[in-house]
Motif scaffolding. Structure first.
Motif, PDB file in Angstrom:
ATOM      1  N   ALA A 198       8.593 -22.129  -0.196  1.00 53.89           N
ATOM      2  CA  ALA A 198       8.611 -20.665  -0.214  1.00 53.89           C
ATOM      3  C   ALA A 198       7.236 -20.082   0.085  1.00 53.89           C
ATOM      4  CB  ALA A 198       9.105 -20.179  -1.574  1.00 53.89           C
ATOM      5  N   TRP A 199       6.176 -20.831  -0.190  1.00 58.04           N
ATOM      6  CA  TRP A 199       4.811 -20.322  -0.031  1.00 58.04           C
ATOM      7  C   TRP A 199       4.117 -20.800   1.244  1.00 58.04           C
ATOM      8  CZ3 TRP A 199       3.064 -21.593  -5.739  1.00 58.04           C
ATOM      9  CH2 TRP A 199       3.583 -20.612  -6.601  1.00 58.04           C
ATOM     10  N   ARG A 200       4.784 -21.627   2.047  1.00 55.89           N
ATOM     11  CA  ARG A 200       4.091 -22.237   3.186  1.00 55.89           C
ATOM     12  C   ARG A 200       3.651 -21.217   4.235  1.00 55.89           C
ATOM     13  NH1 ARG A 200       6.659 -27.392   5.781  1.00 55.89           N
ATOM     14  NH2 ARG A 200       4.520 -28.151   6.027  1.00 55.89           N
ATOM     15  N   ASP A 201       4.467 -20.198   4.470  1.00 53.19           N
ATOM     16  CA  ASP A 201       4.065 -19.186   5.461  1.00 53.19           C
ATOM     17  C   ASP A 201       2.867 -18.383   4.968  1.00 53.19           C
ATOM     18  OD1 ASP A 201       6.031 -19.946   7.242  1.00 53.19           O
ATOM     19  OD2 ASP A 201       7.466 -18.433   6.563  1.00 53.19           O
ATOM     20  N   LEU A 202       2.838 -18.098   3.683  1.00 52.72           N
ATOM     21  CA  LEU A 202       1.750 -17.325   3.100  1.00 52.72           C
ATOM     22  C   LEU A 202       0.471 -18.156   2.975  1.00 52.72           C
ATOM     23  CD1 LEU A 202       1.164 -14.512   1.826  1.00 52.72           C
ATOM     24  CD2 LEU A 202       1.868 -15.493  -0.370  1.00 52.72           C
ATOM     25  N   LEU A 203       0.648 -19.464   2.791  1.00 51.67           N
ATOM     26  CA  LEU A 203      -0.480 -20.383   2.581  1.00 51.67           C
ATOM     27  C   LEU A 203      -0.408 -21.535   3.593  1.00 51.67           C
ATOM     28  CD1 LEU A 203      -0.098 -20.576  -1.311  1.00 51.67           C
ATOM     29  CD2 LEU A 203      -1.783 -19.199  -0.076  1.00 51.67           C
ATOM     30  N   PRO A 204      -0.581 -21.238   4.878  1.00 48.13           N
ATOM     31  CA  PRO A 204      -0.342 -22.254   5.905  1.00 48.13           C
ATOM     32  C   PRO A 204      -1.325 -23.424   5.869  1.00 48.13           C
ATOM     33  CG  PRO A 204      -1.334 -20.294   6.864  1.00 48.13           C
ATOM     34  CD  PRO A 204      -0.960 -19.939   5.463  1.00 48.13           C
ATOM     35  N   ASP A 205      -2.498 -23.238   5.281  1.00 45.54           N
ATOM     36  CA  ASP A 205      -3.502 -24.309   5.228  1.00 45.54           C
ATOM     37  C   ASP A 205      -3.475 -25.042   3.888  1.00 45.54           C
ATOM     38  OD1 ASP A 205      -4.420 -23.600   7.781  1.00 45.54           O
ATOM     39  OD2 ASP A 205      -5.803 -22.123   6.957  1.00 45.54           O
TER      40      ASP A 205
END
Length: 222
Positions: free
Chosen positions: A39-46
């Motif tokens: 759920a957080w990968r787009d917001l925290l791509p690195d």
């Protein structure tokens, strides 16, 4: 010392600049929270994500794990349990940072219930402050029958903390939120707290957004 491991998600960008470690609740295992990373990968791509299984089999859930036993009959049970489990978690965090070539400022803990207790207990006692701590449905543990201010000599790190709790929680009572908030304020730990209306012992979509936004802001500052 029991080594920890669990499911992982690599950084979406292919370049790991931050690490979020999920700490599951009593009777669950690392698989319970790893999907929060999706759920957080787009917001925290690195950001890479890892969700270790707690070190002990859970007496109350035959297929689950526990960071420490919970019987609610033993004096200082949570306090003694967290102190015993914390070095195991600490060693895992050090190994994961070394594995990824990162420093503590690029690390965050996100815990649920007993995992939130462990995140606060361990994160505030690291040698260096990590980027952030997110605690869902947990509580800041102290010795029974003593004010949380007695923890002050032990606190070596003060990362920003987000606490989220449901006002209908029947497992960890809602009063745990203002209690922990007051304690963290007394310890000079920067903290943001949100009580979610109508939520029981869990994480809702609003809480998930709060956590992701909080981590993004914290990592941007570091």
């Amino acid at each position: 010392m029991t080594p920890l491991d669990g499911p992982r998600l690599p950084a979406k960008s292919g370049k790991t600049r931050q690490l979020v470690v999920f700490l599951h609740g009593y009777g669950a295992d690392g698989n319970d929270l790893i999907d929060l990373g999706q759920a957080w990968r787009d917001l925290l791509p690195d950001t890479a994500f890892v969700s270790p299984h707690a070190p002990e089999p859970c007496a109350g859930a035959p297929y689950g794990r526990q960071w420490f036993p919970l019987t609610f009959r033993v004096h200082n049970e949570r306090w003694d349990g967290a102190r015993q489990a914390s070095p195991i978690l600490d060693a895992f965090l050090d190994a994961e940072l070394k594995r990824e070539g990162l420093d503590d400022h690029a690390l965050a803990l996100a815990g649920f219930s007993q995992g939130s207790m462990m995140a606060l207990h361990t994160g505030l006692r690291r040698r260096k402050a990590m980027g952030a701590i997110v605690g869902y449905s947990g509580i800041l543990i102290g010795p029974d029958d003593q004010p949380l201010s007695v923890l002050a000599p032990e606190i070596t790190a003060r990362p920003p903390v987000l606490l989220v709790h449901g006002d209908q929680d029947q497992v960890v009572p809602p009063m745990a939120l203002p209690y922990s908030l007051e304690g963290l304020n007394a310890l000079d730990v920067p903290v943001e707290a949100h009580m979610r209306p109508g939520l029981g012992h869990g994480i809702d979509n609003a809480g998930l957004r709060l956590g992701g936004d909080f981590l993004a802001r914290a990592f941007a500052r570091t």
